[in-house]
Design an enzyme around this catalytic site. Structure first.
Site, PDB file in Angstrom:
ATOM      1  N   HIS A   8       8.480  34.290   9.169  1.00 17.95           N
ATOM      2  CA  HIS A   8       7.172  34.953   9.160  1.00 17.95           C
ATOM      3  C   HIS A   8       6.949  35.742   7.866  1.00 17.95           C
ATOM      4  CE1 HIS A   8       8.996  38.898   9.736  1.00 17.95           C
ATOM      5  NE2 HIS A   8       9.819  38.306  10.593  1.00 17.95           N
ATOM      6  N   GLU A  81      13.038  36.247  17.712  1.00 14.36           N
ATOM      7  CA  GLU A  81      14.117  36.852  16.951  1.00 14.36           C
ATOM      8  C   GLU A  81      15.212  37.336  17.889  1.00 14.36           C
ATOM      9  OE1 GLU A  81      16.047  37.056  14.630  1.00 14.36           O
ATOM     10  OE2 GLU A  81      15.078  38.225  13.060  1.00 14.36           O
TER      11      GLU A  81
END
Length: 189
Positions: A8, A81
């Site tokens: 990201h 994550e």
């Protein structure tokens, strides 16, 4: 299938030194620019689909990158994550003992932080994700995820322990290209 793994864009907490894990902070102006530039770079590969982590920073990156692509976006919690429990949301000046435990995450599978996910737990999600790709009928896939998740998948591809730090943490909006045909999905038991 060609897979383009991407991290990201830069977030506010990245700039503040706060650990995000399963928590979220918005993309910075720089992160938004990185995501738009990522889309331009990905367009050269002519991808068919974006699979993104369901966390906000990854989805925001996917949507901004998709301005150059105009392809379907799907999300998955398997791409989240690594969870770092009670350390999430804290910056490097807080809870020194937890940050010391975090820095030891490359020594063993478990990390001594309440609520933290082990590296092999992340590896289980990685393997489940990869097994699911067998039913995805595309030539080129974009996967937008997170640094530690991407390190674990790189470790898998390199034959390293899930917690190894031999693979570099990808930078924001970096692209890691992988050809799934060269990897044995049946080895993902």
């Amino acid at each position: 299938m060609k897979i383009l793994f991407c991290r990201h864009g830069e977030t506010q907490w990245n700039t503040e030194g706060k650990l995000q894990g399963h928590l979220d902070s918005g993309l910075t102006v720089k992160g938004e620019s990185q995501a738009r530039r990522l889309g331009e770079q990905l367009a050269l590969h002519q991808p068919d689909l974006i699979l993104s982590s369901d966390l906000g920073r990854a989805m925001a990156t996917a949507k901004l990158a998709n301005h150059s692509l105009n392809i379907p976006i799907e999300s998955s919690s398997l791409l989240r994550e690594r969870c770092f429990g009670e350390l999430q949301g804290q910056d490097y000046r807080e809870s020194q003992h937890l940050w010391e435990a975090y820095e030891r995450r490359f020594v063993s599978n478990e990390v001594d932080i309440n609520g933290a996910e082990s590296a092999t737990d992340v590896l289980s999600r990685v393997k489940q994700f990869l097994r699911g790709l067998s039913s995805t009928d595309v030539k080129t896939l974009v996967v937008i995820g997170h640094g530690e998740w991407l390190r674990v998948i790189q470790n898998l591809f390199a034959g390293e322990q899930a917690w190894s730090n031999r693979q570099l943490l990808p930078g924001n909006c970096d692209i890691i290209e992988f050809n799934l045909q060269s990897f044995q999905l049946d080895a993902l038991t």
